[in-house]
Design an enzyme around this catalytic site. Structure first.
Site, PDB file in Angstrom:
ATOM      1  N   ASN A  83      -9.720  -0.839   7.298  1.00 49.95           N
ATOM      2  CA  ASN A  83      -9.744   0.397   6.188  1.00 49.95           C
ATOM      3  C   ASN A  83      -9.937   1.598   6.941  1.00 49.95           C
ATOM      4  O   ASN A  83     -11.217   1.769   7.587  1.00 49.95           O
ATOM      5  CB  ASN A  83     -10.883  -0.261   5.273  1.00 49.95           C
ATOM      6  CG  ASN A  83     -11.228   1.134   4.134  1.00 49.95           C
ATOM      7  OD1 ASN A  83     -10.406   2.092   4.171  1.00 49.95           O
ATOM      8  ND2 ASN A  83     -11.936   0.793   3.184  1.00 49.95           N
ATOM      9  N   ARG A  87      -5.734  -1.566   3.843  1.00 48.86           N
ATOM     10  CA  ARG A  87      -5.954  -0.799   2.719  1.00 48.86           C
ATOM     11  C   ARG A  87      -5.412   0.422   2.681  1.00 48.86           C
ATOM     12  O   ARG A  87      -5.509   1.332   3.489  1.00 48.86           O
ATOM     13  CB  ARG A  87      -7.558  -0.686   2.286  1.00 48.86           C
ATOM     14  CG  ARG A  87      -7.770  -0.035   1.374  1.00 48.86           C
ATOM     15  CD  ARG A  87      -9.197   0.340   1.340  1.00 48.86           C
ATOM     16  NE  ARG A  87      -9.400   1.047  -0.161  1.00 48.86           N
ATOM     17  CZ  ARG A  87     -10.394   2.086  -0.150  1.00 48.86           C
ATOM     18  NH1 ARG A  87     -10.850   2.564   0.590  1.00 48.86           N
ATOM     19  NH2 ARG A  87     -10.342   2.653  -1.476  1.00 48.86           N
ATOM     20  N   HIS A 114      -9.566   1.056  -7.082  1.00 56.29           N
ATOM     21  CA  HIS A 114     -10.270  -0.095  -7.073  1.00 56.29           C
ATOM     22  C   HIS A 114      -9.536  -1.583  -7.406  1.00 56.29           C
ATOM     23  O   HIS A 114     -10.246  -2.471  -7.738  1.00 56.29           O
ATOM     24  CB  HIS A 114     -11.497  -0.205  -7.903  1.00 56.29           C
ATOM     25  CG  HIS A 114     -12.513   1.065  -7.533  1.00 56.29           C
ATOM     26  ND1 HIS A 114     -13.200   1.644  -8.259  1.00 56.29           N
ATOM     27  CD2 HIS A 114     -12.923   1.575  -6.205  1.00 56.29           C
ATOM     28  CE1 HIS A 114     -14.200   2.602  -7.505  1.00 56.29           C
ATOM     29  NE2 HIS A 114     -13.829   2.315  -6.363  1.00 56.29           N
ATOM     30  N   ARG A 163     -19.044  12.127  -8.319  1.00 55.25           N
ATOM     31  CA  ARG A 163     -18.112  12.636  -9.109  1.00 55.25           C
ATOM     32  C   ARG A 163     -18.403  12.741 -10.610  1.00 55.25           C
ATOM     33  O   ARG A 163     -19.052  11.896 -10.886  1.00 55.25           O
ATOM     34  CB  ARG A 163     -16.794  11.953  -8.739  1.00 55.25           C
ATOM     35  CG  ARG A 163     -16.146  11.800  -7.367  1.00 55.25           C
ATOM     36  CD  ARG A 163     -14.861  10.936  -7.291  1.00 55.25           C
ATOM     37  NE  ARG A 163     -14.412  10.584  -6.194  1.00 55.25           N
ATOM     38  CZ  ARG A 163     -14.246   9.124  -5.692  1.00 55.25           C
ATOM     39  NH1 ARG A 163     -14.377   8.295  -6.734  1.00 55.25           N
ATOM     40  NH2 ARG A 163     -14.096   8.999  -4.601  1.00 55.25           N
ATOM     41  N   GLU A 179     -13.560  -6.805  -1.551  1.00 58.84           N
ATOM     42  CA  GLU A 179     -12.452  -6.124  -1.452  1.00 58.84           C
ATOM     43  C   GLU A 179     -11.607  -6.538   0.003  1.00 58.84           C
ATOM     44  O   GLU A 179     -10.208  -6.903  -0.303  1.00 58.84           O
ATOM     45  CB  GLU A 179     -12.687  -4.673  -1.395  1.00 58.84           C
ATOM     46  CG  GLU A 179     -12.894  -4.250  -2.831  1.00 58.84           C
ATOM     47  CD  GLU A 179     -13.429  -2.792  -2.952  1.00 58.84           C
ATOM     48  OE1 GLU A 179     -12.705  -1.903  -3.240  1.00 58.84           O
ATOM     49  OE2 GLU A 179     -14.555  -2.439  -2.709  1.00 58.84           O
TER      50      GLU A 179
END
Ligand code: ADP
Length: 407
Positions: free
Chosen positions: A7, A94, A183, A244, A387
């Protein structure tokens, strides 16, 4: 088979090496501060059946030298778990944005690289660095097959009524303006495990998955397929997150430009980095916010109330979109660890057949578990996300002859 999951961020590379045959994590780590004077490598590795860790400063002026350090950490006599980098048979990358080009993982070739580039404009902060990671990993792990696994792919099953915004069609056609969702590896992973926990196949259940980490998103999943999700063209839309804003009236942007003298970059920065929980109470670590609330801090209490109320509204919306659900599933840092937030999100949802068992909810644990009362028509589950494991599995699947023949 040994699969390395990578990643790549703008100044970091996270990695995890899996032995798929033994279902083992052999090593993992993170290289941070790439491009700065000194970078920091933390390597965790399995040695004589024990998990060990070593951290230290390194020189990584760019991602290429950073990827070499990762390969070195995996083969180093002290921290290594491989005799040579060529033992890595596949690398799963990813990639944040696959646009409409990718509905499943893809073995990386020239065409895939071109498609990732085409989607740069949709994820300018992520896709270019993801591609740098791919290119340098392809030269460092040159014997391995490289597979791109996209955050957006899981959501590509959404119907147009969910993914289209009510905007003129040319904005969709020419600029790709639509909901994509993110996600995906997490929603996919926990939804499969949830179906298993319910004793059913993925295509037999309707689920609402709730990923509450620093970023947060929800998905409505019908018969194993995503039919709606809360993040939009970018990860800014939907739930209240650490920094956010999630959903806001788009006119706020114009109002701030006209009346607050803020430039576009400044507004973008405010909505992405200075809003959400941090905006509401000055803090984005939920553990800290809960501690402040317990001491009577009103801003902290309001921030958590706004946060949970947004999740609850989305649960109602997705119940309607799905025509009822078999379970809601909490996952990620906050979803897995905070009974208080879970209870606040589900408060008053008995009207939808969702009833929490207070005791089960409070009980700490790291395993997948049910937290609804026996009478609850809709189950509430907590399922740890993973993940990296999902990316490793998807990479493994992409290499199978069956899957290759579909590419
Ligand atoms: P990321 O999106 O960075 O992967 P994580 O899934 O690790 O994020 O989630 C980070 C969030 O989880 C932080 O807000 C942190 O405060 C929260 N968190 C972790 N442990 C707990 C806990 N025991 N109680 C409440 N919140 C927690």
């Amino acid at each position: 088979m040994k699969i390395l999951v990578i990643n790549t961020g703008s100044s970091s590379i996270k990695y995890r090496l899996f032995d798929m045959a033994g279902n083992l994590v052999l090593a993992s780590g993170v290289l941070e501060r790439i491009g700065e004077e000194t970078s920091a490598l933390t390597a965790t590795f399995l040695r004589d059946g024990e998990v060990r860790q070593k951290s230290g400063e390194r020189l990584a002026p760019d991602h290429r030298s950073g990827m070499r350090l990762v390969a070195d950490a995996l083969t180093d006599p002290e921290t290594g778990v491989l005799t040579a980098a060529s033992e890595v048979e596949a690398v799963g990358h990813r990639v944040v944005h696959g646009g409409e080009d990718f509905v499943r993982p893809a073995i990386i070739d020239g065409r895939v690289i071109e498609a990732i580039k085409r989607n740069f404009a949709l994820a300018p902060l992520h896709n270019p660095v993801n591609l740098v990671g791919i290119e340098v990993a392809m030269s460092v792990f040159d014997k391995a097959v490289h597979v791109a696994v996209f955050d957006t792919a899981f959501h590509q099953t959404m119907p147009a009524r969910a993914f289209r915004y009510a905007l003129p069609p040319e904005l969709y056609i020419e600029f790709g303006i639509r909901r994509y969702g993110f996600h995906g590896s997490s929603h996919g992973h926990v939804s499969e495990l949830a179906a298993r926990m319910l004793g059913k196949k993925p295509d037999e259940v309707s689920l609402i998955t709730i990923h509450l980490g620093n970023g947060a998103s929800m998905a409505a999943i019908k018969k194993g397929k995503c039919i709606d999700t809360s993040m939009g063209m970018t990860p800014l839309e939907g739930l209240v997150m650490g920094t956010r804003s999630g959903d806001v009236d788009p006119s706020i942007v114009f109002h701030l430009a006209s009346n607050a003298g803020m430039g576009l970059d400044e507004i973008n920065d405010a909505l992405n980095k200075r809003s959400g929980l941090k905006g509401l109470c000055g803090e984005n670590d939920v553990r800290e916010i809960l501690a402040r609330k317990a001491k009577g801090d009103g801003d902290a209490a309001l921030a958590l109330e706004v946060y949970a109320y947004r999740v609850k509204k989305y649960i109602g919306a997705y119940m309607a979109a799905l025509g009822g659900a078999d379970a809601v599933v909490f996952t990620a840092g906050i979803g897995e660890n905070s009974p208080e937030i879970r209870a606040a999100c589900l408060e008053g949802l008995e009207c939808l057949g969702l009833e929490l068992d207070r005791e089960k909810n409070e009980k700490p644990g790291h395993e997948a578990r049910e937290i609804s009362s026996p009478a609850s028509r809709v189950k509430a589950l907590v399922i740890p996300t993973n993940e990296e494991l999902e990316i490793a599995r998807k990479t493994h699947e992409a290499l199978s002859p069956d899957e290759r023949s579909r590419l």
